[in-house]
Design a protein around this motif. Structure first.
Motif, PDB file in Angstrom:
ATOM      1  N   PHE A   2      15.111   6.316   0.179  1.00 23.44           N
ATOM      2  CA  PHE A   2      14.357   5.393   1.031  1.00 23.44           C
ATOM      3  C   PHE A   2      13.940   6.025   2.359  1.00 23.44           C
ATOM      4  CE2 PHE A   2      16.324   2.610  -2.012  1.00 23.44           C
ATOM      5  CZ  PHE A   2      15.371   1.624  -2.217  1.00 23.44           C
ATOM      6  N   ASP A   3      13.998   7.345   2.435  1.00 18.12           N
ATOM      7  CA  ASP A   3      13.675   8.052   3.680  1.00 18.12           C
ATOM      8  C   ASP A   3      12.260   7.774   4.166  1.00 18.12           C
ATOM      9  OD1 ASP A   3      16.167   9.108   3.279  1.00 18.12           O
ATOM     10  OD2 ASP A   3      15.438  11.033   2.517  1.00 18.12           O
ATOM     11  N   ASP A   4      11.310   7.657   3.250  1.00 16.80           N
ATOM     12  CA  ASP A   4       9.906   7.503   3.634  1.00 16.80           C
ATOM     13  C   ASP A   4       9.433   6.052   3.624  1.00 16.80           C
ATOM     14  OD1 ASP A   4       9.748  10.263   3.915  1.00 16.80           O
ATOM     15  OD2 ASP A   4       9.206  10.530   1.801  1.00 16.80           O
ATOM     16  N   VAL A   5      10.339   5.100   3.467  1.00 18.50           N
ATOM     17  CA  VAL A   5       9.963   3.689   3.411  1.00 18.50           C
ATOM     18  C   VAL A   5       9.906   3.118   4.829  1.00 18.50           C
ATOM     19  CG1 VAL A   5      10.656   1.415   2.551  1.00 18.50           C
ATOM     20  CG2 VAL A   5      10.905   3.423   1.089  1.00 18.50           C
ATOM     21  N   SER A   6       8.833   2.374   5.109  1.00 16.36           N
ATOM     22  CA  SER A   6       8.623   1.903   6.485  1.00 16.36           C
ATOM     23  C   SER A   6       9.162   0.496   6.782  1.00 16.36           C
ATOM     24  CB  SER A   6       7.142   1.976   6.835  1.00 16.36           C
ATOM     25  OG  SER A   6       6.384   1.327   5.839  1.00 16.36           O
ATOM     26  N   PHE A   7       9.475  -0.314   5.791  1.00 15.30           N
ATOM     27  CA  PHE A   7      10.050  -1.647   5.981  1.00 15.30           C
ATOM     28  C   PHE A   7       9.242  -2.521   6.953  1.00 15.30           C
ATOM     29  CE2 PHE A   7      13.720   1.183   5.050  1.00 15.30           C
ATOM     30  CZ  PHE A   7      14.027   0.688   3.796  1.00 15.30           C
TER      31      PHE A   7
ATOM     32  N   LYS B  94       0.835  -1.205   0.000  1.00 14.36           N
ATOM     33  CA  LYS B  94       0.000   0.000   0.000  1.00 14.36           C
ATOM     34  C   LYS B  94       0.874   1.261   0.000  1.00 14.36           C
ATOM     35  CE  LYS B  94      -4.055   1.915   2.225  1.00 14.36           C
ATOM     36  NZ  LYS B  94      -4.996   1.845   3.313  1.00 14.36           N
ATOM     37  N   SER B  95       1.900   1.278   0.832  1.00 11.60           N
ATOM     38  CA  SER B  95       2.756   2.465   0.912  1.00 11.60           C
ATOM     39  C   SER B  95       3.541   2.692  -0.381  1.00 11.60           C
ATOM     40  CB  SER B  95       3.705   2.379   2.107  1.00 11.60           C
ATOM     41  OG  SER B  95       4.726   1.436   1.866  1.00 11.60           O
ATOM     42  N   LEU B  96       3.738   1.627  -1.154  1.00 14.76           N
ATOM     43  CA  LEU B  96       4.449   1.732  -2.431  1.00 14.76           C
ATOM     44  C   LEU B  96       3.487   1.880  -3.605  1.00 14.76           C
ATOM     45  CD1 LEU B  96       7.069  -1.091  -1.772  1.00 14.76           C
ATOM     46  CD2 LEU B  96       7.567   1.359  -1.918  1.00 14.76           C
ATOM     47  N   SER B  97       2.200   2.013  -3.300  1.00 16.78           N
ATOM     48  CA  SER B  97       1.151   2.121  -4.320  1.00 16.78           C
ATOM     49  C   SER B  97       1.134   0.923  -5.269  1.00 16.78           C
ATOM     50  CB  SER B  97       1.306   3.420  -5.126  1.00 16.78           C
ATOM     51  OG  SER B  97       1.273   4.522  -4.260  1.00 16.78           O
TER      52      SER B  97
END
Length: 184
Positions: free
Chosen positions: A131-136, A83-86
């Motif tokens: 990758f600052d906004d990536v939640s992993f 979802k976060s990566l659309s």
């Protein structure tokens, strides 16, 4: 030789193929892109979508407590990453079956191993530009407990599987690796 050593030895070529497929060498040279990350997340999502519930169903009775199965569910976490990566989810489109609990343990070996590697990937990518906004959610799922979760899985696997059944565990690992390497 323990079953975990046997699996490591006999799945090394699959592991190497997966690393090559996902351009893993780019992770450490900091040239891994968000598009590379989308591919690795989508492919792991397809693997979990097709395998996680089937694995857990085969293992539930005997291993639910020993392996803390409820704490190992990763599909909801990787769905957050999608979802976060659309990226869009999907419905299972391939028949992937594990004939017994030993095959399910072999498949779980692949998933738990990807979690162990994923922790390293998450740490590395969090220091990579873009990758600052990536939640992993998926790769960082166990946080500081990654080592303990892997150790628990490996010890349980090694204690429960007798040498005359190693080939069945390997069969499950190969099934899931083959699926992962061919998932689209």
């Amino acid at each position: 030789m323990t079953v975990s050593e046997y699996l490591k030895q006999n799945t090394a070529s699959y592991h190497d193929a997966a690393e090559k497929l996902f351009n893993s060498q780019k992770i450490f040279s900091k040239t891994f892109t968000l598009e590379d990350y989308r591919i690795i997340i989508h492919t792991n999502y397809l693997m979990l979508l097709h395998a996680e519930e089937k694995i857990f169903r085969k293992l539930a009775d005997k291993y639910s407590e020993k392996l803390n199965l409820r704490d190992r569910k990763k599909l909801p976490l990787i769905e957050k990453d999608l979802k976060s990566l659309s990226l869009n989810g999907s419905t299972p489109s391939h028949e992937l079956e594990f004939i017994n609990e030993r095959e399910a343990l072999g498949a779980m070996y692949v998933i738990e191993g990807s979690t162990l590697g994923g922790n390293v990937i998450a740490k590395q990518l969090s220091k990579t530009e873009g990758f600052d906004d990536v939640s992993f959610n998926f790769f960082g799922c166990y946080h500081e407990n990654t080592g303990a979760m892997w150790k628990n899985f490996k010890e349980t696997l090694d204690a429960e599987v007798h040498e005359n059944k190693y080939d069945e565990v390997l069969s499950g690992a190969k099934k899931l690796y083959t699926f992962l390497l061919n998932a689209k």
